[in-house]
Write an enzyme that holds these catalytic residues in place. Structure first.
Site, PDB file in Angstrom:
ATOM      1  N   LYS A 127      46.395  28.585  42.647  1.00  0.00           N
ATOM      2  CA  LYS A 127      46.891  29.958  42.418  1.00  0.00           C
ATOM      3  C   LYS A 127      46.930  30.737  43.719  1.00  0.00           C
ATOM      4  O   LYS A 127      47.946  31.354  44.055  1.00  0.00           O
ATOM      5  CB  LYS A 127      45.963  30.673  41.423  1.00  0.00           C
ATOM      6  CG  LYS A 127      46.166  32.196  41.378  1.00  0.00           C
ATOM      7  CD  LYS A 127      45.271  32.879  40.366  1.00  0.00           C
ATOM      8  CE  LYS A 127      43.901  33.269  40.838  1.00  0.00           C
ATOM      9  NZ  LYS A 127      43.839  34.473  41.696  1.00  0.00           N
ATOM     10  N   ASN A 128      45.823  30.709  44.452  1.00  0.00           N
ATOM     11  CA  ASN A 128      45.735  31.586  45.631  1.00  0.00           C
ATOM     12  C   ASN A 128      46.524  31.063  46.833  1.00  0.00           C
ATOM     13  O   ASN A 128      46.648  31.756  47.837  1.00  0.00           O
ATOM     14  CB  ASN A 128      44.261  31.837  45.995  1.00  0.00           C
ATOM     15  CG  ASN A 128      43.600  32.752  44.979  1.00  0.00           C
ATOM     16  OD1 ASN A 128      44.280  33.369  44.161  1.00  0.00           O
ATOM     17  ND2 ASN A 128      42.283  32.827  45.021  1.00  0.00           N
ATOM     18  N   CYS A 181      39.048  46.999  41.810  1.00  0.00           N
ATOM     19  CA  CYS A 181      39.089  46.180  40.600  1.00  0.00           C
ATOM     20  C   CYS A 181      37.663  45.888  40.187  1.00  0.00           C
ATOM     21  O   CYS A 181      36.723  46.356  40.828  1.00  0.00           O
ATOM     22  CB  CYS A 181      39.928  44.926  40.795  1.00  0.00           C
ATOM     23  SG  CYS A 181      39.083  43.559  41.540  1.00  0.00           S
ATOM     24  N   ARG A 217      37.685  46.687  47.168  1.00  0.00           N
ATOM     25  CA  ARG A 217      38.756  45.874  47.744  1.00  0.00           C
ATOM     26  C   ARG A 217      39.831  46.688  48.477  1.00  0.00           C
ATOM     27  O   ARG A 217      40.993  46.710  48.084  1.00  0.00           O
ATOM     28  CB  ARG A 217      39.377  44.984  46.660  1.00  0.00           C
ATOM     29  CG  ARG A 217      38.348  44.107  46.001  1.00  0.00           C
ATOM     30  CD  ARG A 217      38.931  43.199  44.970  1.00  0.00           C
ATOM     31  NE  ARG A 217      39.616  42.045  45.533  1.00  0.00           N
ATOM     32  CZ  ARG A 217      40.210  41.114  44.800  1.00  0.00           C
ATOM     33  NH1 ARG A 217      40.227  41.192  43.498  1.00  0.00           N
ATOM     34  NH2 ARG A 217      40.805  40.099  45.385  1.00  0.00           N
ATOM     35  N   ASP A 257      34.372  32.407  44.838  1.00  0.00           N
ATOM     36  CA  ASP A 257      35.057  32.057  43.590  1.00  0.00           C
ATOM     37  C   ASP A 257      34.350  30.939  42.810  1.00  0.00           C
ATOM     38  O   ASP A 257      34.764  30.616  41.689  1.00  0.00           O
ATOM     39  CB  ASP A 257      36.522  31.656  43.870  1.00  0.00           C
ATOM     40  CG  ASP A 257      37.360  32.848  44.302  1.00  0.00           C
ATOM     41  OD1 ASP A 257      36.927  34.003  44.098  1.00  0.00           O
ATOM     42  OD2 ASP A 257      38.463  32.630  44.857  1.00  0.00           O
ATOM     43  N   ARG A 276      45.082  34.179  33.871  1.00  0.00           N
ATOM     44  CA  ARG A 276      45.595  34.507  35.203  1.00  0.00           C
ATOM     45  C   ARG A 276      45.364  33.357  36.175  1.00  0.00           C
ATOM     46  O   ARG A 276      46.081  33.253  37.163  1.00  0.00           O
ATOM     47  CB  ARG A 276      44.878  35.746  35.757  1.00  0.00           C
ATOM     48  CG  ARG A 276      45.174  36.988  34.973  1.00  0.00           C
ATOM     49  CD  ARG A 276      44.531  38.164  35.607  1.00  0.00           C
ATOM     50  NE  ARG A 276      45.032  38.317  36.971  1.00  0.00           N
ATOM     51  CZ  ARG A 276      44.716  39.316  37.775  1.00  0.00           C
ATOM     52  NH1 ARG A 276      43.897  40.239  37.358  1.00  0.00           N
ATOM     53  NH2 ARG A 276      45.201  39.389  38.982  1.00  0.00           N
TER      54      ARG A 276
HETATM   55  N1  EPU Z   1      38.314  43.871  52.938  1.00  0.00           N
HETATM   56  C1  EPU Z   1      38.318  45.074  53.616  1.00  0.00           C
HETATM   57  N2  EPU Z   1      39.517  45.576  54.072  1.00  0.00           N
HETATM   58  C2  EPU Z   1      40.692  44.915  53.866  1.00  0.00           C
HETATM   59  C3  EPU Z   1      40.681  43.679  53.200  1.00  0.00           C
HETATM   60  C4  EPU Z   1      39.461  43.179  52.743  1.00  0.00           C
HETATM   61  O1  EPU Z   1      37.277  45.707  53.802  1.00  0.00           O
HETATM   62  O2  EPU Z   1      41.741  45.419  54.300  1.00  0.00           O
HETATM   63  C5  EPU Z   1      37.025  43.325  52.442  1.00  0.00           C
HETATM   64  C6  EPU Z   1      36.998  43.197  50.905  1.00  0.00           C
HETATM   65  O3  EPU Z   1      36.646  44.407  50.281  1.00  0.00           O
HETATM   66  C7  EPU Z   1      35.955  42.121  50.709  1.00  0.00           C
HETATM   67  C8  EPU Z   1      36.160  41.224  51.938  1.00  0.00           C
HETATM   68  O4  EPU Z   1      36.914  41.992  52.855  1.00  0.00           O
HETATM   69  O5  EPU Z   1      34.667  42.658  50.743  1.00  0.00           O
HETATM   70  C9  EPU Z   1      36.910  39.945  51.673  1.00  0.00           C
HETATM   71  O6  EPU Z   1      38.034  40.179  50.850  1.00  0.00           O
HETATM   72  P1  EPU Z   1      39.401  39.382  51.021  1.00  0.00           P
HETATM   73  O7  EPU Z   1      40.425  40.299  51.569  1.00  0.00           O
HETATM   74  O8  EPU Z   1      39.158  38.100  51.733  1.00  0.00           O
HETATM   75  O9  EPU Z   1      39.742  39.068  49.501  1.00  0.00           O
HETATM   76  P2  EPU Z   1      41.203  39.006  48.907  1.00  0.00           P
HETATM   77  O10 EPU Z   1      42.115  38.482  49.934  1.00  0.00           O
HETATM   78  O11 EPU Z   1      41.517  40.296  48.237  1.00  0.00           O
HETATM   79  C10 EPU Z   1      41.163  36.533  48.087  1.00  0.00           C
HETATM   80  C11 EPU Z   1      41.354  35.828  46.780  1.00  0.00           C
HETATM   81  C12 EPU Z   1      40.139  36.071  45.891  1.00  0.00           C
HETATM   82  C13 EPU Z   1      38.906  35.534  46.626  1.00  0.00           C
HETATM   83  C14 EPU Z   1      38.781  36.214  47.986  1.00  0.00           C
HETATM   84  C15 EPU Z   1      37.629  35.692  48.828  1.00  0.00           C
HETATM   85  C16 EPU Z   1      43.761  35.805  46.505  1.00  0.00           C
HETATM   86  C17 EPU Z   1      44.956  36.320  45.792  1.00  0.00           C
HETATM   87  N3  EPU Z   1      42.573  36.311  46.138  1.00  0.00           N
HETATM   88  O12 EPU Z   1      41.038  37.918  47.773  1.00  0.00           O
HETATM   89  O13 EPU Z   1      40.339  35.309  44.711  1.00  0.00           O
HETATM   90  O14 EPU Z   1      37.749  35.790  45.863  1.00  0.00           O
HETATM   91  O15 EPU Z   1      39.999  36.035  48.739  1.00  0.00           O
HETATM   92  O16 EPU Z   1      37.764  34.334  49.045  1.00  0.00           O
HETATM   93  O17 EPU Z   1      43.864  34.951  47.371  1.00  0.00           O
HETATM   94  C18 EPU Z   1      40.059  34.785  42.413  1.00  0.00           C
HETATM   95  O18 EPU Z   1      40.892  33.887  42.553  1.00  0.00           O
HETATM   96  O19 EPU Z   1      39.342  34.891  41.386  1.00  0.00           O
HETATM   97  C19 EPU Z   1      39.889  35.775  43.487  1.00  0.00           C
HETATM   98  C20 EPU Z   1      39.322  36.964  43.278  1.00  0.00           C
END
Ligand code: EPU
Length: 419
Positions: free
Chosen positions: A22-23, A117, A122, A306, A398
């Site tokens: 998915k990701n 969320c 996030r 995850d 999802r």
């Molecule tokens: N963060 C910031 N600022 C930003 C972006 C992120 O402070 O601009 C912080 C977030 O709040 C968090 C940390 O950085 O504390 C890491 O978040 P990240 O951005 O890596 O998460 P994401 O990209 O929103 C993806 C996956 C998630 C997975 C995380 C961590 C996708 C679509 N989602 O989320 O997947 O948990 O990386 O590996 O790729 C799931 O599949 O259940 C899921 C939640």
């Protein structure tokens, strides 16, 4: 709303095929916006988030078709709308991933700012600040990110903290920028690697793939190619966790064990026998005792957030005490209170869960507020005494393709109540 009803039927048996990730699929689908000719994607999982992404692309004028092998053909030659509306973004935060491609290819984008969320606030400040560094003019007005740029310029960007979709969004912005972009402290997740390989296949010039410094030499245009999405490492890990708690021997096929190194090490520490080939993983827990394992979640290649909920459940059933520290998201223990209702002995203090294993969980109606929490509750239902009813199944839909069918194949008793 649909519910899943699960009854304990003892051990699982046999093998289950892992779907596409998915990701990885979501950013790759958004990345199709960069291509001037059609892309053909295979191994895209059939999931709610993929349907939402296709709807989002279609709302912009992208043509989406399925061929006879169910590959998805995506033609973004004629985009008419450069906008992601609130109604779609609110159901899927990953919609923010259209920002980079739209801005890079068309010099403009209007994308609803995703809210928080269930698992945390996030923010997307790193996505926005990175694009500003590349010369974009970005305003936030009435809940929307309004971005403009003549042509993005290469820049030296350090992301802190490490962010998966942040790295992906900036990577997609950088591939069509003028000059060289350095993305430092980049996420190294296999899904980021898959997106980078896809972009390179289309003509991008990215080096350092799989390391924490991505170097991107901007090119003028990208052309569509056929591309196969990697297997879903978290789905694979979830079925292996199901085998561990039911003391079973289960094989996941069409998997990539290399993407699960840290997770497989923890399964072994928990007492499982693991055997891998290039694309299968077998976990054998028959006649073996489940041992507690301490876990700290971290960016790849360390233990993934995850898989935290699934290992927390394993620990809840292990003989002894353990701790699980969640360092990525501030509110990712929503499954704990539901597991306590099923008889688990867990205390949460700050970002750490303290777990004392119990001999038996008891079936109960439970509810989850995110995808991986829902997965752990379904797994709990496989070993609980009596019947477990998991509410709000839409979270599971999802991220887990054909979950009932796959569990049936392994001999589990699980069915969906639709209303
Ligand atoms: N963060 C910031 N600022 C930003 C972006 C992120 O402070 O601009 C912080 C977030 O709040 C968090 C940390 O950085 O504390 C890491 O978040 P990240 O951005 O890596 O998460 P994401 O990209 O929103 C993806 C996956 C998630 C997975 C995380 C961590 C996708 C679509 N989602 O989320 O997947 O948990 O990386 O590996 O790729 C799931 O599949 O259940 C899921 C939640």
């Amino acid at each position: 709303m649909d519910k899943l009803v699960i009854t304990n039927r003892g051990q699982l048996h046999g093998s289950v095929e892992v779907s596409g990730s998915k990701n990885a699929a979501l950013p790759i689908l958004m990345g199709c916006l960069l291509a001037e000719t059609p892309v053909s994607l295979s191994n895209v999982p059939h999931l709610k988030d993929v349907t939402t992404t296709i709807q989002l692309l279609a709302s912009m004028g992208v043509e989406v078709m399925f061929d006879e092998h169910l590959n998805i053909e995506i033609n973004a030659a004629n985009i008419t709308v450069k906008e992601a509306e609130y109604d779609l973004v609110k159901t899927m935060r990953a919609s923010i991933l259209v920002l980079g491609p739209l801005l890079a290819r068309f010099g403009e984008a209007k994308v609803s700012l995703p809210g928080g969320c269930a698992i945390g606030s996030r923010p997307v400040n790193i996505h926005i600040e990175g694009m500003q560094k590349m010369g974009a003019d970005i305003q936030v007005e009435q809940g929307y990110i309004l971005a403009k740029a003549k042509r993005l310029q290469g820049a030296d960007i350090t992301m802190n903290p490490v962010t998966v979709t942040g790295t992906e969004n900036l990577l997609m912005a950088a591939v069509l920028a003028e000059g060289t972009t350095y993305l430092r402290n980049a996420a190294r997740e296999p899904e980021v690697v898959d997106l980078a390989e896809f972009l390179n296949a289309m003509g991008a010039k990215i080096s350092g793939i799989g390391t924490d410094v991505l170097v991107v030499e901007g090119v003028d245009s990208l052309k569509g190619v056929p591309y196969e999405v990697i297997p879903d490492r978290i789905e694979a890990g979830t079925y292996l966790a199901a085998a561990a708690i039911t003391h079973s021997r289960v094989t996941v096929t069409k998997a990539n064990p290399k993407h699960l190194t840290a997770v497989l090490e923890k399964f072994e520490e928990a007492g499982a026998l693991i055997e891998s080939t290039e694309d299968t993983i077998t976990l054998d827990m028959r006649n073996r005792e489940l041992k507690p394992v301490n876990i700290v979640t971290d960016p790849y290649p360390l233990f993934p957030t995850d898989m935290q909920a699934q290992f927390l459940l394993m620990n809840a059933l292990a003989d002894g005490e353990s701790t699980i520290q969640e360092t990525i998201f501030e509110n990712r223990f929503m499954h704990v209170s539901e597991l306590i209702r099923m008889g688990a002995d867990i205390r949460v203090d700050g970002n750490t869960a303290y777990i004392k294993g119990v001999k038996q969980l008891h079936g109960a109606p439970v509810m989850a507020t995110d995808l991986r929490a829902s997965a752990s509750l379904i797994l709990a239902g496989l070993v609980a005494e009596g019947e477990t009813v998991v509410n709000r199944v839409y979270h599971i839909d999802r991220g887990y393709e054909l979950i009932e069918e796959k569990f049936h194949k392994l001999g589990a008793h699980i069915y969906r109540l639709t209303n």
